[in-house]
Design a protein around this motif. Structure first.
Motif, PDB file in Angstrom:
ATOM      1  N   ALA A  12      36.618  28.210  33.643  1.00 41.09           N
ATOM      2  CA  ALA A  12      37.358  29.197  32.856  1.00 41.09           C
ATOM      3  C   ALA A  12      36.490  29.736  31.724  1.00 41.09           C
ATOM      4  O   ALA A  12      36.397  30.946  31.513  1.00 41.09           O
ATOM      5  N   LEU A  13      35.821  28.850  31.018  1.00 41.78           N
ATOM      6  CA  LEU A  13      34.934  29.269  29.935  1.00 41.78           C
ATOM      7  C   LEU A  13      33.738  30.038  30.485  1.00 41.78           C
ATOM      8  O   LEU A  13      33.317  31.046  29.906  1.00 41.78           O
ATOM      9  N   ARG A  29      36.662  40.144  36.966  1.00 37.01           N
ATOM     10  CA  ARG A  29      37.120  40.745  35.705  1.00 37.01           C
ATOM     11  C   ARG A  29      38.641  40.914  35.699  1.00 37.01           C
ATOM     12  O   ARG A  29      39.289  40.670  34.681  1.00 37.01           O
ATOM     13  N   LEU A  30      39.189  41.308  36.842  1.00 32.45           N
ATOM     14  CA  LEU A  30      40.641  41.447  36.939  1.00 32.45           C
ATOM     15  C   LEU A  30      41.331  40.087  36.815  1.00 32.45           C
ATOM     16  O   LEU A  30      42.402  39.983  36.218  1.00 32.45           O
ATOM     17  N   GLY A  31      40.717  39.049  37.368  1.00 26.60           N
ATOM     18  CA  GLY A  31      41.270  37.698  37.230  1.00 26.60           C
ATOM     19  C   GLY A  31      41.320  37.268  35.782  1.00 26.60           C
ATOM     20  O   GLY A  31      42.306  36.681  35.326  1.00 26.60           O
ATOM     21  N   ALA A  32      40.249  37.552  35.042  1.00 26.71           N
ATOM     22  CA  ALA A  32      40.216  37.220  33.617  1.00 26.71           C
ATOM     23  C   ALA A  32      41.291  38.004  32.867  1.00 26.71           C
ATOM     24  O   ALA A  32      41.983  37.464  32.002  1.00 26.71           O
ATOM     25  N   LEU A  33      41.464  39.278  33.212  1.00 28.42           N
ATOM     26  CA  LEU A  33      42.482  40.111  32.584  1.00 28.42           C
ATOM     27  C   LEU A  33      43.883  39.597  32.917  1.00 28.42           C
ATOM     28  O   LEU A  33      44.756  39.539  32.047  1.00 28.42           O
ATOM     29  N   ALA A  69      39.207  32.969  39.650  1.00 28.81           N
ATOM     30  CA  ALA A  69      38.429  34.198  39.481  1.00 28.81           C
ATOM     31  C   ALA A  69      36.940  33.883  39.404  1.00 28.81           C
ATOM     32  O   ALA A  69      36.105  34.637  39.903  1.00 28.81           O
ATOM     33  N   ALA A  70      36.588  32.751  38.798  1.00 28.33           N
ATOM     34  CA  ALA A  70      35.178  32.368  38.671  1.00 28.33           C
ATOM     35  C   ALA A  70      34.544  32.123  40.038  1.00 28.33           C
ATOM     36  O   ALA A  70      33.341  32.291  40.206  1.00 28.33           O
ATOM     37  N   ARG A  71      35.355  31.757  41.017  1.00 26.36           N
ATOM     38  CA  ARG A  71      34.820  31.518  42.364  1.00 26.36           C
ATOM     39  C   ARG A  71      34.307  32.796  43.023  1.00 26.36           C
ATOM     40  O   ARG A  71      33.544  32.729  43.984  1.00 26.36           O
TER      41      ARG A  71
END
Length: 122
Positions: A12-13, A29-33, A69-71
């Motif tokens: 996550a970080l 980026r959309l996952g982070a949003l 999302a990081a994956r």
């Protein structure tokens, strides 16, 4: 339990660092949003008004969305972001627990103030 959450928090970080990298795909980026929107949204799976349990979904769902999302990050971007994340965690090992405690305390104080205000303050 905490050892199972460590890789999720690490990713996550790392995603938060990778969002600013030009090589990061739009899906990440959309996952982070999406994770940010969920964290700030008043609509939750479990309402925050329920003590302790209400915050639990935020502490689990948001990092899980970020880890998923990081994956989708390319390997070089993920490697660089994880290195930055690890460096920050080594310098500030108290950062994540402090942020979590601040979130819980702040939400508790907000609920308490709203409760007092709605009940007449007396």
């Amino acid at each position: 339990m905490i050892t199972r959450l460590k890789p999720i928090w690490r990713d996550a970080l790392a995603l938060l660092f990778a969002v600013w990298d030009a090589r990061t795909p739009m899906t990440a980026r959309l996952g982070a949003l999406l994770a940010l929107a969920y964290a700030l949204s008043p609509i939750d799976l479990i309402p925050d008004a329920i003590p302790v349990v209400g915050l639990g979904d935020d502490l689990l769902v948001v990092p899980a969305i970020l880890a998923l999302a990081a994956r989708s990050l390319p390997a070089p971007v993920l490697f660089s972001a994880r290195a930055r994340s690890a460096a920050l965690q080594r310098r500030l090992p108290w950062l994540l627990p402090a942020l979590g405690a601040s979130l819980i305390l702040g939400t508790g104080l907000l609920i308490w103030a709203l409760w007092r205000g709605l009940s007449g303050g007396g």
